[in-house]
Write a protein that holds these residues in place. Structure first.
Motif, short mmCIF file in Angstrom:
data_model
loop_
_atom_site.label_atom_id
_atom_site.label_comp_id
_atom_site.label_asym_id
_atom_site.label_seq_id
_atom_site.Cartn_x
_atom_site.Cartn_y
_atom_site.Cartn_z
N GLY A 122 -4.10 -3.51 -10.31
CA GLY A 122 -3.04 -4.39 -10.94
C GLY A 122 -2.30 -5.38 -10.22
N SER A 125 -3.93 -10.02 -10.97
CA SER A 125 -3.48 -10.80 -12.18
C SER A 125 -2.22 -11.08 -12.10
CB SER A 125 -4.02 -10.04 -13.31
OG SER A 125 -5.27 -10.43 -13.52
N SER A 152 -8.61 -4.25 -9.97
CA SER A 152 -8.56 -4.27 -11.49
C SER A 152 -7.37 -5.41 -11.77
CB SER A 152 -7.76 -2.91 -11.97
OG SER A 152 -6.48 -2.81 -11.22
N TYR A 153 -7.86 -5.85 -12.96
CA TYR A 153 -7.13 -7.22 -13.42
C TYR A 153 -7.12 -7.39 -15.04
CZ TYR A 153 -12.10 -8.65 -12.89
OH TYR A 153 -13.50 -8.35 -13.01
N ASN A 154 -6.53 -8.20 -15.62
CA ASN A 154 -6.72 -8.43 -17.00
C ASN A 154 -7.50 -9.62 -17.05
OD1 ASN A 154 -4.53 -6.97 -17.84
ND2 ASN A 154 -2.90 -8.59 -17.57
N GLU A 226 4.39 -6.01 -16.08
CA GLU A 226 3.11 -6.55 -16.51
C GLU A 226 3.01 -7.87 -17.34
OE1 GLU A 226 -0.76 -6.14 -18.67
OE2 GLU A 226 0.19 -5.00 -17.11
N GLN A 294 -10.10 -6.24 -22.12
CA GLN A 294 -8.71 -6.60 -21.92
C GLN A 294 -8.36 -6.49 -20.54
OE1 GLN A 294 -5.93 -5.27 -24.50
NE2 GLN A 294 -4.38 -5.00 -22.92
N PHE A 295 -9.12 -5.40 -19.84
CA PHE A 295 -8.58 -4.95 -18.57
C PHE A 295 -9.84 -4.36 -17.89
CE2 PHE A 295 -6.94 -1.88 -15.36
CZ PHE A 295 -6.22 -2.55 -14.69
#
Length: 549
Positions: A122, A125, A152-154, A226, A294-295
């Protein structure tokens, strides 16, 4: 004076969560599932987490993997101070925290020259384009050849319809005054007013309306990080792959191995479309559209070093697996993108029952006949599903040496003791470290307090309940049950007694099996597990009672 936050939210601290995808053994298993050799089972492994937030994942993993040297950075001094305090409480000597920005982390002299793993959960993004480039530059210089990157990313496909909603929320919060959490609440209320006004955007984008509704149930601390950063980028996979390609990285596969099994992830028609696309980057771009991703949580590698077909099978044979839920022979259900997964009880039951005796390598399971007459393709697929579904977990290698195993147990015991002691005052920390899996297991506040009392030598669940009620009542807290705050002491005590009894029967045996108990000497109580007549899994607990402030 320059703003040290660089547009990132610093007013509200990030949440204290553990992300299992960061677990070294699980990263190694994901790489193996894709046929990639890795060094995570070798001595002197180094692991770096960029943007570690509160540092809880890094601390838990350091406790569960004392043989690995962890280095973690974050720009927020409050996060790093709290992470370092937790490490000191748990007496962790193999984790090092740095209050640094992406611009100056490279200058830290205490860092090793290179890392086996660099992880970013996270982060990409949620930072500026300039910091994204700094991250890539750091990876380029600091990742070993053959090393792995977890990122990890959007994703743009899943977020496209919600981009206007995010802009509405961000703009409204920026116009307000007062603390950020109040501005977030006001922005959500404003967006709800728009939705109720029959706005065409919400009528034509029901997913955006659903996202707004779910946001109302999320903590403001989470939403702040977020959605309310100045920089927030849902990525097209190809763009991120191109960025990381500049650091000589190539895409290896999804971190969640469930996505390695095509027939539970996409329809046959979609699978055929993916198989027809020869370019790996375009294939992932297409996949994101097909599943409306989405992710993403992905693994990239600096230098592909694939196993031979025979070497892949050999590496699977040496992989230790542990049962990470309660199982007594009944049917299990797994769900993924296409819904419930069809599984043959006669195939998985012998595996799970064999692992009730303790962790075993795949070779040991094969020698015991746990796989019956299954082909190797069926075996590897089934094990992948059971790991991806959270029924099994890969473990640090069995036979690493008695001294290392004892060090791992003691390190986890100290960490878990510190976490459970904090549960006397807070419900913030909800995971404990397992020396068996090298990862974490979700444990709520009540369970932690019951475990703390058990570690002090008390075996009576009724006394656990009475003690926990004294702690809560002295703090003016009450339980909430079935949507109602329980005011009477006897009501609160009755719910706690039910929780304590259930914990003793269902969760405590699992805690013993996974090495989470706090007694210095503890052995697995097979009789307690066998006495439980239930046949379902219990990898998580339904929280029927929560503390009401």
């Amino acid at each position: 004076m320059s703003d040290w936050t660089s547009g990132y939210v610093a007013e509200l601290d990030y949440t204290h969560d553990f992300f299992c995808e960061l677990t070294p053994a699980l990263i190694g298993f994901s790489a193996l599932s894709k046929g990639q050799k890795h060094s995570l089972n070798q001595p002197h492994v180094t692991y770096c987490e960029l943007g570690c937030g509160q540092g809880f994942s890094a601390n838990l993993l350091a406790a569960a993997n004392p043989q690995i040297e962890f280095h973690a950075m974050d720009f927020n001094p409050a996060h790093i101070a709290g992470a370092a305090e937790m490490a000191a409480e748990a007496q962790l000597e193999n984790v090092h925290f740095y209050e640094r920005s992406f611009a100056d982390f490279e200058q830290e002299t205490a860092l090793p020259p290179q890392f086996d793993v660099i992880a970013l959960h996270g982060v990409m993004s949620w930072v500026s384009r300039e910091n994204q480039q700094r991250i890539v530059d750091f990876i380029s210089r600091r990742l070993k050849a053959g090393g792995l990157v977890y990122v990890s990313y959007n994703c743009l496909s899943g977020w496209a319809s919600a981009m206007p909603l995010r802009r509405i929320l961000l703009d409204h919060a920026a116009q307000g005054s007062g603390p950020l959490d109040q501005r977030i609440a006001a922005a959500l209320s404003y967006a709800e007013t728009l939705a109720e006004s029959d706005a065409g955007y919400f009528k034509d984008n029901p997913a955006a309306a659903a996202r707004l509704k779910s946001a109302r149930k999320m903590s403001h601390n989470y939403l702040a990080h977020e959605l309310f950063n100045a920089d927030w980028t849902p990525f097209h996979f190809g763009d991120l792959a191109a960025d990381l390609g500049a650091a000589k990285l190539s895409f290896l596969g999804a971190a969640n191995v469930m996505d390695h099994v095509t027939d539970v992830s996409v329809t046959p028609e979609q699978g055929a479309m993916l198989a027809a696309e020869s370019d790996p980057v375009r294939r992932e771009n297409l996949r994101d559209i097909l599943v409306n991703e989405q992710f993403r949580a992905d693994l990239f590698v600096k230098g592909r070093l694939p196993h031979t077909e025979r070497g892949t099978v050999g590496a699977w044979f040496e992989t230790p697996l542990a049962l990470v839920c309660r199982y007594n022979g009944g049917p299990i259900k797994l769900k993924w993108r296409l819904g419930e997964i069809s599984m043959d009880h006669s195939q998985y039951a012998p595996i799970l029952l064999a692992l009730k005796q303790g962790p075993m390598t795949v070779r040991s399971l094969l020698d015991q006949g746990a796989f019956g007459s299954m082909s190797w393709g069926e075996i590897s697929r089934l094990l992948t599903l059971l790991v991806g579904g959270g029924i099994l977990a890969p473990c640090p290698h069995i036979g690493a040496g008695l001294a290392e195993e004892e060090a791992r147990k003691e390190s986890c015991r100290r960490f878990n003791q510190a976490i459970c002691k904090r549960a006397e005052d807070s419900e913030t920390l909800r995971f404990l470290a397992s020396p068996v899996t090298g990862g974490g297991l979700a444990m709520d506040r009540f369970e932690q307090l019951f475990l703390l009392l058990h570690g002090e030598g008390e075996d009576d669940p009724m006394i656990w309940a009475e003690t926990v009620w004294r702690i809560l009542s002295s703090q003016g807290q009450r339980l909430q049950h079935q949507g109602r705050v329980l005011e009477l002491p006897e009501e609160n005590l009755a719910v706690l007694q039910a929780r304590a009894t259930g914990f003793a029967v269902r969760r405590l045996p699992l805690c013993k099996d996974l090495g989470l108990t706090l007694r210095v000497r503890e052995h697995s109580d097979a009789q307690a597990s066998a006495a439980d007549p239930e046949t379902q899994l219990d990898s998580t607990v339904v929280h029927r009672a929560e503390v009401a402030a």
